[in-house]
Design a protein around this motif. Sequence first.
Motif, PDB file in Angstrom:
ATOM      1  N   ALA A 162      38.419 178.028 -34.725  1.00 61.06           N
ATOM      2  CA  ALA A 162      39.317 178.970 -34.049  1.00 61.06           C
ATOM      3  C   ALA A 162      38.802 179.225 -32.635  1.00 61.06           C
ATOM      4  CB  ALA A 162      39.378 180.279 -34.814  1.00 61.06           C
ATOM      5  N   VAL A 163      39.709 179.172 -31.661  1.00 62.28           N
ATOM      6  CA  VAL A 163      39.340 179.456 -30.274  1.00 62.28           C
ATOM      7  C   VAL A 163      40.265 180.557 -29.759  1.00 62.28           C
ATOM      8  CG1 VAL A 163      38.878 178.479 -27.996  1.00 62.28           C
ATOM      9  CG2 VAL A 163      38.790 176.995 -30.025  1.00 62.28           C
ATOM     10  N   GLY A 164      39.683 181.619 -29.205  1.00 69.94           N
ATOM     11  CA  GLY A 164      40.526 182.720 -28.756  1.00 69.94           C
ATOM     12  C   GLY A 164      39.886 183.589 -27.708  1.00 69.94           C
ATOM     13  N   ASP A 165      40.618 184.661 -27.342  1.00 74.28           N
ATOM     14  CA  ASP A 165      40.146 185.539 -26.264  1.00 74.28           C
ATOM     15  C   ASP A 165      40.443 187.012 -26.476  1.00 74.28           C
ATOM     16  OD1 ASP A 165      43.007 185.225 -25.769  1.00 74.28           O
ATOM     17  OD2 ASP A 165      42.625 186.089 -23.797  1.00 74.28           O
ATOM     18  N   ASP A 169      43.274 187.953 -32.002  1.00 75.65           N
ATOM     19  CA  ASP A 169      42.620 186.773 -32.571  1.00 75.65           C
ATOM     20  C   ASP A 169      41.560 187.141 -33.615  1.00 75.65           C
ATOM     21  OD1 ASP A 169      43.962 184.811 -30.970  1.00 75.65           O
ATOM     22  OD2 ASP A 169      42.699 185.406 -29.277  1.00 75.65           O
ATOM     23  N   LEU A 170      41.285 188.414 -33.822  1.00 73.07           N
ATOM     24  CA  LEU A 170      40.165 188.804 -34.675  1.00 73.07           C
ATOM     25  C   LEU A 170      40.373 188.419 -36.141  1.00 73.07           C
ATOM     26  CD1 LEU A 170      39.285 192.281 -33.106  1.00 73.07           C
ATOM     27  CD2 LEU A 170      38.066 190.116 -32.829  1.00 73.07           C
ATOM     28  N   ASN A 184      36.271 184.480 -20.762  1.00 78.32           N
ATOM     29  CA  ASN A 184      37.011 185.700 -20.438  1.00 78.32           C
ATOM     30  C   ASN A 184      37.379 186.516 -21.670  1.00 78.32           C
ATOM     31  OD1 ASN A 184      38.781 183.203 -20.594  1.00 78.32           O
ATOM     32  ND2 ASN A 184      40.318 184.795 -20.901  1.00 78.32           N
ATOM     33  N   ALA A 185      36.882 186.127 -22.838  1.00 73.87           N
ATOM     34  CA  ALA A 185      37.247 186.820 -24.080  1.00 73.87           C
ATOM     35  C   ALA A 185      36.749 188.263 -24.084  1.00 73.87           C
ATOM     36  CB  ALA A 185      36.674 186.074 -25.281  1.00 73.87           C
ATOM     37  N   GLU A 186      37.474 189.102 -24.808  1.00 72.36           N
ATOM     38  CA  GLU A 186      37.068 190.492 -24.968  1.00 72.36           C
ATOM     39  C   GLU A 186      35.774 190.568 -25.775  1.00 72.36           C
ATOM     40  OE1 GLU A 186      40.515 192.273 -26.745  1.00 72.36           O
ATOM     41  OE2 GLU A 186      41.774 191.814 -25.011  1.00 72.36           O
ATOM     42  N   ASP A 187      35.037 191.640 -25.584  1.00 69.57           N
ATOM     43  CA  ASP A 187      33.719 191.776 -26.220  1.00 69.57           C
ATOM     44  C   ASP A 187      33.798 191.675 -27.739  1.00 69.57           C
ATOM     45  OD1 ASP A 187      32.517 192.042 -23.776  1.00 69.57           O
ATOM     46  OD2 ASP A 187      32.387 194.241 -23.847  1.00 69.57           O
ATOM     47  N   ILE A 196      30.054 180.659 -27.466  1.00 71.22           N
ATOM     48  CA  ILE A 196      30.746 181.347 -26.372  1.00 71.22           C
ATOM     49  C   ILE A 196      30.676 180.480 -25.130  1.00 71.22           C
ATOM     50  CG2 ILE A 196      30.849 183.422 -24.937  1.00 71.22           C
ATOM     51  CD1 ILE A 196      29.395 184.905 -27.217  1.00 71.22           C
ATOM     52  N   ALA A 197      31.820 180.186 -24.567  1.00 69.93           N
ATOM     53  CA  ALA A 197      31.870 179.389 -23.334  1.00 69.93           C
ATOM     54  C   ALA A 197      31.420 180.226 -22.148  1.00 69.93           C
ATOM     55  CB  ALA A 197      33.285 178.876 -23.105  1.00 69.93           C
TER      56      ALA A 197
END
Length: 215
Positions: A162-165, A169-170, A184-187, A196-197
């Motif tokens: 799974a890839v998300g931001d 997406d949780l 740029n994902a949320e904490d 993490i990219a």
Amino acid sequence: MLATDYDGTIATRGKIPDNVEKALLQAKENGFLIAIVTGRGFDDLLRVCPQVKIFDLIITENGALLYFPNQDKIELLASKPPIEFIAQLMHHSIPFHQNTILATVRRRFVEKVNALIDEFQFPLHIICHKDYGLILPTGINKAKGLEKALLHLNITKNQVIAVGDAENDLDFFDFCGFKVAVGNAEDAVKAKADWIAIKEEGEGMVEFIREYLLV
């Protein structure tokens, strides 16, 4: 399977850049199925994403609608909100947008909409996503849509990356075997991620594919 959110993950201002498309196709050529799992409305995604046919699976409306591009097959997992609910939104002058199933309101109206859902016991729930509240039938989310879609494919949830931001997406992250957050994902998303990219949005996906997935 590499299953990715759309906006803020592989798309910038609604579009997939050429280098991101190439990286996704590289993953596909190396044996991965590729999928979009997005909160966007189905018709809206088709409008902004001319690359839909490269994907093996598309889940839109935050898990409510499945689309298999190779077969041009649509599967609805729920119904629109009840007409009585829509009438209440209009009665209380709450602006909304209705997709095939998913309805959305601005985030500032979420508390008022939740109060209506509770008062009238509508079989609905709201998932917050950035500036919006996503109104869905009870039990529908990205994870549920993916779970249903996997029944059509010869893979298990533990084989899905799974890839998300963002916060919608949780549940998707909780369902899948490996989780990736773009830069740029949320904490809260980064806290659940296995990788993490450094780079943001589509560049983060390219980074993951070229520096981790296909190494």
